[in-house]
Scaffold this active site. Structure first.
Site, PDB file in Angstrom:
ATOM      1  N   CYS A   1       0.799  -1.195   0.065  1.00  0.00           N
ATOM      2  CA  CYS A   1       0.181  -0.006  -0.130  1.00  0.00           C
ATOM      3  C   CYS A   1       0.763   1.203   0.072  1.00  0.00           C
ATOM      4  O   CYS A   1       1.717   1.497  -1.097  1.00  0.00           O
ATOM      5  CB  CYS A   1      -1.044  -0.166   1.211  1.00  0.00           C
ATOM      6  SG  CYS A   1      -2.603   0.898   1.019  1.00  0.00           S
ATOM      7  N   HIS A   2       0.888   1.953   1.095  1.00  0.00           N
ATOM      8  CA  HIS A   2       1.623   3.292   1.139  1.00  0.00           C
ATOM      9  C   HIS A   2       3.204   2.966   1.608  1.00  0.00           C
ATOM     10  O   HIS A   2       3.713   3.979   1.762  1.00  0.00           O
ATOM     11  CB  HIS A   2       0.928   4.271   2.147  1.00  0.00           C
ATOM     12  CG  HIS A   2      -0.254   4.957   1.584  1.00  0.00           C
ATOM     13  ND1 HIS A   2      -1.395   4.265   1.328  1.00  0.00           N
ATOM     14  CD2 HIS A   2      -0.438   6.259   0.772  1.00  0.00           C
ATOM     15  CE1 HIS A   2      -2.439   5.178   0.880  1.00  0.00           C
ATOM     16  NE2 HIS A   2      -1.617   6.259   0.613  1.00  0.00           N
TER      17      HIS A   2
END
Length: 174
Positions: A108-109
């Site tokens: 994800c991030h």
């Protein structure tokens, strides 16, 4: 002796499922998951923007050594990797881990921390779509795939990709 897998997080903003699902997967496979953080105590996990739970920190990243672990997992959440990429202990730990050749899995991030550690140049990676410009500017090739493996880097886009992410991590550990 059971091989340890490091899970590195900041103190809050961790996407809960991106920590707990890989944690369960490595534990079920016979590895020992270890929660590293920038501070002692407990970390706050989230379900998107809603506080979800707390998890006890096992060790501060500043006291950890790459030699103690078989792999590194970087869970996402927006605030978590944003805080990690400004931590003077976390960034060199990630850089050294990638240089070791051991598996490093980021979802994800979490690739924001890989960018800060300057380890994505020349690599093909994926992430949450909003990071693609940051990754390209750091010299990576960004692709929209559920899991991407380039050398020892394993990356995924979001919680929906966790089955493929966990499978790739466990394959890299076998």
């Amino acid at each position: 002796m059971t091989q340890k897998i490091a899970f590195l997080v900041a103190t809050e903003g961790i996407e809960q499922v991106e920590l707990t699902e890989p944690w369960k997967a490595v534990g079920t496979a016979g590895f020992e998951p270890v929660l590293l953080s920038t501070e002692d105590g407990q970390v706050q996990t989230f379900d998107h923007l809603t506080a979800a739970g707390k998890q006890q920190v096992d060790q501060q990243v500043g006291t950890a050594t790459v030699d103690d672990f078989a792999a590194l997992v970087l869970p996402g959440g927006v605030a978590n990797p944003d805080a990690l990429r400004t931590d003077s202990d976390a960034v060199p730990f990630v850089k050294e881990f990638v240089a070791s050749g051991k598996p490093v899995a980021a979802i994800c991030h979490a690739p924001w921390t890989l960018i800060e550690a300057d380890v994505v140049r020349g690599k093909t990676v994926t992430s949450w779509p909003s990071l693609q410009t940051d990754l390209r500017n750091a010299g990576a090739t960004w692709v929209d795939q559920e899991v991407t493996i380039d050398g020892n880097l394993i990356t995924s886009r979001n919680p929906d990709d966790l089955p493929a992410f966990n499978k790739a991590l466990l394959t890299a550990l076998s």
